[in-house]
Motif scaffolding. Sequence first.
Motif, mmCIF file in Angstrom:
data_model
loop_
_atom_site.group_PDB
_atom_site.id
_atom_site.type_symbol
_atom_site.label_atom_id
_atom_site.label_comp_id
_atom_site.label_asym_id
_atom_site.label_seq_id
_atom_site.Cartn_x
_atom_site.Cartn_y
_atom_site.Cartn_z
ATOM 1 N N UNK A 174 0.829 -1.205 0.000
ATOM 2 C CA UNK A 174 0.000 0.000 0.000
ATOM 3 C C UNK A 174 0.864 1.256 0.000
ATOM 4 N N UNK A 175 2.036 1.199 0.651
ATOM 5 C CA UNK A 175 2.952 2.343 0.603
ATOM 6 C C UNK A 175 3.466 2.548 -0.820
ATOM 7 N N UNK A 176 3.808 1.451 -1.493
ATOM 8 C CA UNK A 176 4.273 1.542 -2.871
ATOM 9 C C UNK A 176 3.176 2.048 -3.797
ATOM 10 N N UNK A 177 1.924 1.775 -3.463
ATOM 11 C CA UNK A 177 0.804 2.248 -4.286
ATOM 12 C C UNK A 177 0.560 3.750 -4.065
ATOM 13 N N UNK A 178 0.717 4.208 -2.835
ATOM 14 C CA UNK A 178 0.367 5.589 -2.493
ATOM 15 C C UNK A 178 1.500 6.576 -2.740
ATOM 16 N N UNK A 179 2.747 6.096 -2.602
ATOM 17 C CA UNK A 179 3.878 7.023 -2.653
ATOM 18 C C UNK A 179 4.929 6.517 -3.637
ATOM 19 N N UNK A 180 5.588 7.432 -4.275
ATOM 20 C CA UNK A 180 6.605 7.092 -5.273
ATOM 21 C C UNK A 180 7.974 7.016 -4.608
ATOM 22 N N UNK A 181 8.691 5.933 -4.849
ATOM 23 C CA UNK A 181 10.062 5.762 -4.355
ATOM 24 C C UNK A 181 10.972 5.734 -5.573
ATOM 25 N N UNK A 182 11.704 6.802 -5.786
ATOM 26 C CA UNK A 182 12.449 6.972 -7.038
ATOM 27 C C UNK A 182 13.502 5.894 -7.261
ATOM 28 N N UNK A 183 14.143 5.440 -6.204
ATOM 29 C CA UNK A 183 15.218 4.458 -6.379
ATOM 30 C C UNK A 183 14.694 3.098 -6.821
ATOM 31 N N UNK A 184 13.366 2.890 -6.722
ATOM 32 C CA UNK A 184 12.780 1.614 -7.132
ATOM 33 C C UNK A 184 12.161 1.680 -8.521
ATOM 34 N N UNK A 185 12.240 2.830 -9.165
ATOM 35 C CA UNK A 185 11.642 3.003 -10.485
ATOM 36 C C UNK A 185 12.706 3.041 -11.581
ATOM 37 N N UNK A 186 12.268 2.790 -12.799
ATOM 38 C CA UNK A 186 13.120 2.974 -13.964
ATOM 39 C C UNK A 186 14.388 2.135 -13.947
ATOM 40 N N UNK A 187 15.451 2.748 -14.448
ATOM 41 C CA UNK A 187 16.726 2.039 -14.560
ATOM 42 C C UNK A 187 17.288 1.678 -13.193
ATOM 43 N N UNK A 188 17.177 2.600 -12.223
ATOM 44 C CA UNK A 188 17.661 2.298 -10.872
ATOM 45 C C UNK A 188 16.924 1.099 -10.289
ATOM 46 N N UNK A 189 15.624 1.077 -10.492
ATOM 47 C CA UNK A 189 14.828 -0.045 -9.986
ATOM 48 C C UNK A 189 15.215 -1.355 -10.634
ATOM 49 N N UNK A 190 15.499 -1.302 -11.944
ATOM 50 C CA UNK A 190 15.911 -2.519 -12.645
ATOM 51 C C UNK A 190 17.201 -3.073 -12.066
ATOM 52 N N UNK A 191 18.195 -2.196 -11.864
ATOM 53 C CA UNK A 191 19.479 -2.672 -11.351
ATOM 54 C C UNK A 191 19.388 -3.089 -9.891
ATOM 55 N N UNK A 192 18.520 -2.457 -9.120
ATOM 56 C CA UNK A 192 18.300 -2.922 -7.746
ATOM 57 C C UNK A 192 17.707 -4.329 -7.752
ATOM 58 N N UNK A 193 16.795 -4.587 -8.668
ATOM 59 C CA UNK A 193 16.216 -5.926 -8.790
ATOM 60 C C UNK A 193 17.283 -6.936 -9.161
ATOM 61 N N UNK A 194 18.119 -6.607 -10.149
ATOM 62 C CA UNK A 194 19.175 -7.526 -10.580
ATOM 63 C C UNK A 194 20.160 -7.799 -9.452
ATOM 64 N N UNK B 113 8.297 -3.823 -7.585
ATOM 65 C CA UNK B 113 8.363 -2.384 -7.848
ATOM 66 C C UNK B 113 8.717 -2.104 -9.302
ATOM 67 N N UNK B 114 9.621 -2.900 -9.861
ATOM 68 C CA UNK B 114 10.016 -2.680 -11.255
ATOM 69 C C UNK B 114 8.900 -3.083 -12.209
ATOM 70 N N UNK B 115 8.270 -4.222 -11.959
ATOM 71 C CA UNK B 115 7.216 -4.687 -12.858
ATOM 72 C C UNK B 115 5.982 -3.792 -12.807
ATOM 73 N N UNK B 116 5.684 -3.212 -11.656
ATOM 74 C CA UNK B 116 4.483 -2.378 -11.586
ATOM 75 C C UNK B 116 4.626 -1.102 -12.416
ATOM 76 N N UNK B 117 5.860 -0.699 -12.692
ATOM 77 C CA UNK B 117 6.094 0.480 -13.513
ATOM 78 C C UNK B 117 6.366 0.136 -14.975
ATOM 79 N N UNK B 118 6.433 -1.151 -15.272
ATOM 80 C CA UNK B 118 6.697 -1.585 -16.639
ATOM 81 C C UNK B 118 5.494 -1.270 -17.528
ATOM 82 N N UNK B 119 5.744 -0.671 -18.661
ATOM 83 C CA UNK B 119 4.657 -0.254 -19.546
ATOM 84 C C UNK B 119 4.320 -1.359 -20.536
ATOM 85 N N UNK B 120 3.318 -2.149 -20.183
ATOM 86 C CA UNK B 120 2.804 -3.184 -21.080
ATOM 87 C C UNK B 120 1.303 -2.969 -21.200
#
Length: 357
Positions: free
Chosen positions: A195-215, A262-269
Amino acid sequence: MTEKYTSKPRQSNLELYRIIVMLLIVAHHYVVNSGVIKLMEVDGFSSRSLFYYVFGMWGKIGINCFVLITGYFMCRSKITVRKFLKLFLEIEFYYIIIYFIFVLTGYLDFSISGLTQTFLWFVLRPVHDSFIHCFLIFWLFIPFLNILVNHLNQRQHGLLVLLSIVIYTVIGSLPKVGITFNYVEWFCVLYFIASYLRKYKIRCLDGRKGFWLMIVSIILAVGSVVALRWLSSFKNTNYDAYFFVIDCNKIFALLVAVTSFSWFKELKIPHVPLINIIGATTFGVFLIHTRTSTMRQWLWKDTIDVAGHYTITHYILYSLFAVISVFLVCSFIDYLRIRLLEKPFFHFLDKHFFTNK
């Protein structure tokens, strides 16, 4: 009891995520429910045993992922009689139908006790170690959890998440501390995170940073399994290779789940019908292939015979083929259930009970 039911096309990013996660859960059960772990333990630090250790490490990570998806959607939705009934009847259907299939084929002996437990599983089976029981109970808490998270500001919500992680993951993972908890409690923790991830944006978990954090989190999780297996093989210790992913609250089980979600929820499909159709069957896949010890014996030991194929040359291809086949067959079975039983039944209920008058 009344509810006006409407649906709209859902994007396919998290549905694709469900499919990937369920494949990993099936791979986990391929290893842990087949008896092959005994062969892995005596095989030393071989490439074969390492493959199986890594192949089977994703079970608790997968559970975390699925509950995060539930929390992400349900924190902006409502638990209704219709939704709960749909979930409950799906579970009840597979409990009953699989029991009678095994009885009618002679694989399982009929008994009054077995029949009673099949129909009344929710009140007669142990709750503390059952994912299904705890998931249903967790669902009943969601309306109250929504009241809580929707009345917290960002700072309070963040502190609640931090406190929960410190207690259950940091302190709870210490070797001699240990915190006794069940799935219901942990699912509530995951709900706070989702619910925190739904309500608030965490920049380090989005985009390229989020991808590399996942990896990086996946590499660390796999590395922990390999390192602990190496210590057990060459240092004559009793380290469990799965220590950091063996339960849902373990650090890497949580880290991989949160970063990948976090990465998949921002993935544009966009909406892809086939992905969404298969994604809708993933819970059914779980119910079918995990149904009782009888199913585990028939599927992994007698039919696929994982342990018997441990030493074959193409063990990697065999493992992948077996897992994908189990997923596809179970998915097709659940698709038929949805089309032939669930949709007509709920169409009737929607017409007569769940409509606003």
